[in-house]
Design a protein around this motif. Structure first.
Motif, PDB file in Angstrom:
ATOM      1  N   LEU A   1     -56.455 161.231 -34.851  1.00  0.00           N
ATOM      2  CA  LEU A   1     -56.753 161.071 -33.426  1.00  0.00           C
ATOM      3  C   LEU A   1     -58.225 160.689 -33.273  1.00  0.00           C
ATOM      4  CD1 LEU A   1     -54.709 164.140 -32.151  1.00  0.00           C
ATOM      5  CD2 LEU A   1     -54.141 161.717 -31.820  1.00  0.00           C
TER       6      LEU A   1
ATOM      7  N   TRP B   1     -50.605 154.488 -24.391  1.00  0.00           N
ATOM      8  CA  TRP B   1     -49.852 155.568 -25.013  1.00  0.00           C
ATOM      9  C   TRP B   1     -48.353 155.356 -24.775  1.00  0.00           C
ATOM     10  CZ3 TRP B   1     -51.520 160.004 -27.694  1.00  0.00           C
ATOM     11  CH2 TRP B   1     -52.913 160.100 -27.845  1.00  0.00           C
TER      12      TRP B   1
ATOM     13  N   THR C   1     -58.100 156.633 -29.540  1.00  0.00           N
ATOM     14  CA  THR C   1     -57.018 157.436 -28.953  1.00  0.00           C
ATOM     15  C   THR C   1     -57.551 158.396 -27.911  1.00  0.00           C
ATOM     16  OG1 THR C   1     -57.124 159.235 -30.579  1.00  0.00           O
ATOM     17  CG2 THR C   1     -55.782 157.317 -31.152  1.00  0.00           C
TER      18      THR C   1
ATOM     19  N   GLN D   1     -52.220 154.029 -33.306  1.00  0.00           N
ATOM     20  CA  GLN D   1     -51.640 154.851 -34.366  1.00  0.00           C
ATOM     21  C   GLN D   1     -50.334 154.292 -34.911  1.00  0.00           C
ATOM     22  OE1 GLN D   1     -51.735 158.551 -31.695  1.00  0.00           O
ATOM     23  NE2 GLN D   1     -52.160 159.417 -33.713  1.00  0.00           N
TER      24      GLN D   1
ATOM     25  N   HIS E   1     -50.722 156.949 -29.466  1.00  0.00           N
ATOM     26  CA  HIS E   1     -51.469 155.785 -28.993  1.00  0.00           C
ATOM     27  C   HIS E   1     -51.065 154.552 -29.794  1.00  0.00           C
ATOM     28  CE1 HIS E   1     -54.960 153.150 -28.224  1.00  0.00           C
ATOM     29  NE2 HIS E   1     -55.045 153.800 -27.077  1.00  0.00           N
TER      30      HIS E   1
END
Length: 397
Positions: A113, A50, A117, A168, A165
């Motif tokens: 998400l 993250w 994640t 993403q 994350h």
């Protein structure tokens, strides 16, 4: 502390927004919407992989407006966690190094998400790259939230910092300005919608709505599919001009759609005792890009028997499904975007298009967070005002 716009739980304001929104739209940017400007604690990184992201621009989406106006379905309530910071159309700058991306790099966000994640083994859909279908959107080490911008733990784009994350994050090429890059997420959704339709070469298409979703769907159609005639339904002159620029064969107003398609497709026009006209015959495929009951109705009434209707906008309740039954139509949902299977996914196509397509001027207004009432008022009236996309610049004073 992070300056943020926060949506909070308030049943009274939800009911007021639902009751007053259609009659007094300005009230949704004033005392009615359950939104407030606050200083929030900086969100914590839940695990490795993250990073913190500082939003440069964050778009105001139709789904955001539907949420604020009480028009979003209660079906979605278990899939969010309050209070949350809205904003899922994001171009930002990384504040941390993360798995091959360096602090300072510009990134756009795939907001879903999904399992990875949330620190979970992939469900059947995530294993295939179809993260928009994730079955575990309420589990793992995050609060429920179908996307960044609907989750209490991640923050959102309507703030000066959020967390994301690595799965993403998509790096933005240096030559792409922020005003184009912020369109990558809605364009990836449009790419996904077009791919979901599986158009055959030469098929005729109707695009209902010429706001951001409709125009980007038109762009994706012309780039990715071998569609034949594409008719776009536009309410406002600026929308019509942009639709022609992006390749529409014909542009019509809602009240002229059935008659225009009757001529173009040699269909038969029928007029019921009550309600709007419909066709026997019509377009092969229709995309509803409005999310409104009238938009879905129009799509269903103007597609040929056995044709497809793709819901590209978050749908409202109350559409008449009789044409779906009687004409044996195929109703297709198109939510968010997919990572794809070896082709770089929908975001790869979207980033290529934001770099090359005629998108300058699509972001027609940018506001600081402190001017959120003016920004939302503008977004609710964007079509009438000739604006395609309104965005926040959270770092702007």
């Amino acid at each position: 502390m992070i300056l943020s716009l926060e949506l909070y739980r308030s049943l009274s304001r939800y009911l007021a927004a639902r009751a007053l929104g259609n009659h007094l739209p300005g009230s949704l940017a004033g005392p009615v919407a359950p939104l407030r400007l606050v200083n929030r604690e900086e969100p914590e990184l839940p695990a490795a992989g993250w990073a913190r992201v500082r939003p440069l621009l964050s778009g105001i989406c139709g789904s955001d407006l539907a949420t604020l106006s009480g028009k979003s379905s209660l079906y979605l309530t278990p899939l969010v966690s309050l209070p949350f910071v809205p904003g899922h159309e994001i171009i930002g700058r990384l504040l941390d190094d993360v798995d091959g991306l360096a602090a300072g790099q510009r990134v756009v966000l795939d907001p879903v998400l999904s399992c990875v994640t949330r620190g979970l083994d992939p469900c059947r859909w995530c294993a295939q790259g179809a993260t928009s279908r994730c079955d575990r959107i309420t589990f793992g080490h995050l609060s429920p939230g179908l996307q960044t911008g609907y989750c209490a733990d991640t923050g959102g784009g309507w703030s000066r910092m959020l967390i994301a994350h690595r799965a993403q994050l998509h790096p933005v090429p240096d030559g792409v300005p922020d005003e184009r890059a912020v369109l990558a997420e809605p364009l990836a959704c449009a790419v996904h919608a077009v791919r979901r339709a599986h158009l055959a070469p030469g098929e005729s298409v109707l695009v209902v709505g010429a706001g951001a979703v409709g125009l980007l769907t038109l762009l994706a159609l012309r780039d990715l599919a071998q569609a034949g005639d594409v008719t776009v339904v536009a309410k406002h002159p600026r929308q019509a001009d942009l639709a022609r620029l992006l390749g529409a064969t014909d542009v019509v107003t809602p009240d002229r759609t059935a008659k225009a398609l009757r001529r173009a497709t040699r269909a038969f026009l029928l007029s019921p005792e009550r309600g709007t006209d419909y066709l026997l015959g019509g377009a092969d495929v229709a995309f509803d890009c409005t999310g409104s009951r009238s938009g879905v109705d129009l799509a269903l009434r103007t597609v040929r028997a056995g044709g497809k209707v793709v819901l590209a906008g978050m749908p409202a309740q109350g559409a008449d499904l009789t044409p779906l039954w009687y004409r044996e139509l195929q109703l297709i949902g198109a939510y968010a975007s997919s990572h794809g299977d070896g082709d770089g996914g929908d975001f790869a196509a979207a980033l290529r298009l934001v770099a090359s397509a005629p998108l300058d001027g699509m972001v027609g207004a940018v506001y600081p967070l402190a001017a959120w009432r003016e920004a939302l008022d503008h977004a609710f009236s964007a079509g009438r005002l000739g604006t395609v996309k309104v965005a926040f610049a959270p770092g702007m004073d």
